[in-house]
Design an enzyme around this catalytic site. Structure first.
Site, PDB file in Angstrom:
ATOM      1  N   GLY A 159       2.933   8.033  -7.211  1.00  9.16           N
ATOM      2  CA  GLY A 159       2.979   6.603  -6.952  1.00  9.16           C
ATOM      3  C   GLY A 159       1.667   5.890  -7.245  1.00  9.16           C
ATOM      4  N   HIS A 160       1.723   4.562  -7.176  1.00 10.85           N
ATOM      5  CA  HIS A 160       0.549   3.732  -7.469  1.00 10.85           C
ATOM      6  C   HIS A 160      -0.598   4.090  -6.510  1.00 10.85           C
ATOM      7  CE1 HIS A 160       1.012   1.261  -3.832  1.00 10.85           C
ATOM      8  NE2 HIS A 160       2.330   1.364  -4.056  1.00 10.85           N
ATOM      9  N   ASP A 161      -1.795   4.033  -7.042  1.00 11.66           N
ATOM     10  CA  ASP A 161      -3.018   4.283  -6.277  1.00 11.66           C
ATOM     11  C   ASP A 161      -3.086   5.701  -5.691  1.00 11.66           C
ATOM     12  OD1 ASP A 161      -4.315   1.510  -6.273  1.00 11.66           O
ATOM     13  OD2 ASP A 161      -2.283   1.087  -5.536  1.00 11.66           O
TER      14      ASP A 161
END
Length: 580
Positions: free
Chosen positions: A138-140
């Site tokens: 996922g993002h980050d």
């Protein structure tokens, strides 16, 4: 395109190879794998050797590669080892073309991203990580060095995965969580809270099950290794030995029980060592344990391998150097526990002498010729061979190669010429066999033998029994009637066999060596393949109990007959049998 090597050659490596091919940025030069047999092919790429080969490859311009090992800590150990072997070696990043990688993601060196993996915005992936098929970061998200996520894993946004941690197949980690270092998350788990360092956690929701140690294996359990010594005392034991050869999936004819001639097994019963991994045979080695006639008592024996090319026989699909070393360690322990004084091994020409635990002796050069294009092969023969072949043609010699089902009549013709030749040459007893020995071997192993027969005016005058093993022919036993030497049948036979080998897609023809290096017999054989590199035939010598060996030696020989260097190839071994 730069040439690269793939370090590791198991299932995970195969997936990476396909990604590299589709990436189309590098040319794969081959595999490095210490657990695989050098020279074998995986996905049509050659096993080049163990990691110790890397400095030599770097010197040749192959300076890049990828570690294709699934276990995180093992991958780290390999990276550290390669770094010490060569500071110039570079690790590449492999990204399958179908992977979806955000332009805002950061990816470290040596990392592998496989089919349909998804890396979202501002994700940071460290060095030597693995993102497997259909995985999602996922993002980050952050994956620290040497961490991995398995196929179909889903990692929510802003998750941190610690160093050396592994998220197993189909697991899900919810957003904003931290997975510690050296953690294993079990397959299908649902992680809903932070996970401490050095633990195994699984379930729905995931719970910590146990503590983990640094480097503890997690992909598979350790294999069960077993070692045994088996004896061939009757027909039931012979059946067991034959089944073992089938299980090893090795066609080497020199280990066929009929060739070992077990008819006299009451004198020296045939025995064999077996090393198995998870009940699958990996190594077998036939031997004879011979009683030693000594005043020290009747409990002492020595070990000798059967005549011919012998030594350990490997399951070539599963063998690795570690298992070979383990095999010899078991053998040496058994020797010490069973009053074995010494060991003499005749090795094969396939490098099965490597990792031997005794003293290796390069005993004889053997001529092994490569079968090449017809006109080139003819030019490579010495002029004497070509002239003798022309003479044989003038004498209207013909040759027949008898393959598969060989009749008793042909075997009897072979035997008649062979036995006359043995008597004429005053051959050693070990070269004399009864005709039933040949009939038994040939009839039970038609796939392993051919007989080449030279005729003049319909009469057999020269012959050779040839053993077959995959892509190689071995000249074994034969002879020529002396009344026909003038027709040059020996040279004619060899060249016609080479023609037959070419037609039948054999790659090598092994003629063997002389009685000693560079003697007349060796030079004659070398005339056929003067430009081919010889193969060294090794013998192995081992004194297991030096004290007893020396006592028996002083008992058997006069002081001036005892050679201080027990391992010299010119000295009979074991010395105490010199006068037998």
């Amino acid at each position: 395109m730069d040439k690269i090597i793939v370090i590791g050659a198991s299932g995970h490596a195969k997936v990476i190879v396909e990604a590299i091919e589709l990436q189309n940025e590098y040319e794969i030069f081959g595999f490095i794998d210490s657990y695989k047999t050098k020279g074998k092919n995986v996905l049509n790429y050659e096993i080049l050797g163990a990691e110790e080969s890397i400095p030599e490859l770097v010197a040749k311009g192959v300076t890049k590669g990828v570690i294709a090992i699934g276990d995180n800590y093992t991958r780290y150990v390999m990276e550290q080892k390669i770094r010490k072997l060569s500071s110039e070696f570079e690790f590449i990043t492999v990204i399958h073309p179908s992977a979806r990688v955000s332009k805002y993601a950061k990816i470290g060196r040596g990392t592998v991203i496989l089919t349909s993996a998804n890396i979202n915005a501002d994700a940071t992936i460290g060095d030597f990580c693995i993102l497997n098929t259909n995985s999602n970061l996922g993002h980050d998200g952050i994956m620290k060095d040497f961490s991995s996520i398995a196929p179909a894993v889903t990692i929510g946004g802003t998750v941190v995965i610690g160093e050396f941690s592994a998220i197993s197949i189909g697991a899900t980690v919810l957003q904003n969580l931290t997975i510690g270092d050296h953690v294993v998350i079990g397959a299908g788990a649902l992680v809903t809270r932070n996970v401490d360092d050095f633990v195994t956690s699984y379930g729905i929701p995931a719970k910590t099950i146990k503590k983990r140690e640094i480097g503890e294996a997690y992909l598979k359990s350790a294999p069960k290794i077993s070692f045994s010594v088996r004896h061939v005392r009757g027909e039931k034991d012979l059946v067991g030995y034959k089944k073992l050869l089938q299980d090893l999936n090795n066609s080497n004819p020199f280990y066929k029980v009929e060739l070992l001639d077990t008819s006299n097994m009451n004198k020296h019963p045939l025995c064999y060592f077996v090393l198995e991994e998870n009940s699958t045979p990996i190594i077998a080695m036939p031997f004879y344990a011979r009683s030693i006639n000594t005043a020290l008592g009747d409990s002492y024996k020595d070990v000798i391998s059967p005549y011919g090319y012998s030594g350990p026989l490997f399951n070539t699909e599963l063998i690795n150097p570690q298992l070979i070393k383990r095999f010899w360690k078991h053998v040496d322990t058994w020797y010490k526990e069973n009053n074995i004084v010494s060991e003499f091994i005749r090795f094969s020409l396939n490098e099965n002498h490597l990792h031997y635990s005794g003293k290796l002796i390069p005993s004889l050069k053997n001529v092994r010729g490569k079968i090449i294009e017809k006109s080139l092969q003819w030019k490579e023969h010495k002029s004497k061979v070509r002239n003798n072949y022309r003479k044989a043609l003038q004498e209207e010699l013909t040759l027949e190669v008898y393959d598969n089902e060989i009749s008793d009549e042909i075997i009897e013709d072979f035997y008649s010429i062979y036995i006359q030749t043995m008597h004429r040459n005053n051959a050693h007893d070990q070269y004399f066999h009864y005709i039933d020995y040949f009939k038994n071997f040939i009839n039970n192993n038609p796939e392993s033998v051919v007989i080449a027969m030279v005729y003049k005016e319909g009469n057999p005058i020269s012959t050779e029994l040839i053993l077959k093993d995959e892509d190689t022919l071995y000249s074994y036993l034969g002879g020529t009637l002396s009344d026909y030497f003038y027709t040059r049948p020996n040279d004619f036979l060899k060249i016609e066999v080479i023609k037959w080998a070419r037609i039948n897609n054999y790659k090598f023809y092994v003629l063997g060596g002389g009685r000693e290096d560079n003697d007349g017999l060796y030079k004659y054989k070398k005339y056929f393949f003067p430009n081919d590199e010889d193969v060294v035939y090794y013998t192995g010598r081992k004194i297991v109990n030096q004290e007893v060996y020396d006592k028996i030696l002083s008992e058997k020989l006069e002081a001036n007959e005892i050679h201080p260097e027990n391992y010299d190839k010119k000295v009979y071994f074991p010395q105490y049998r010199k006068k037998e």
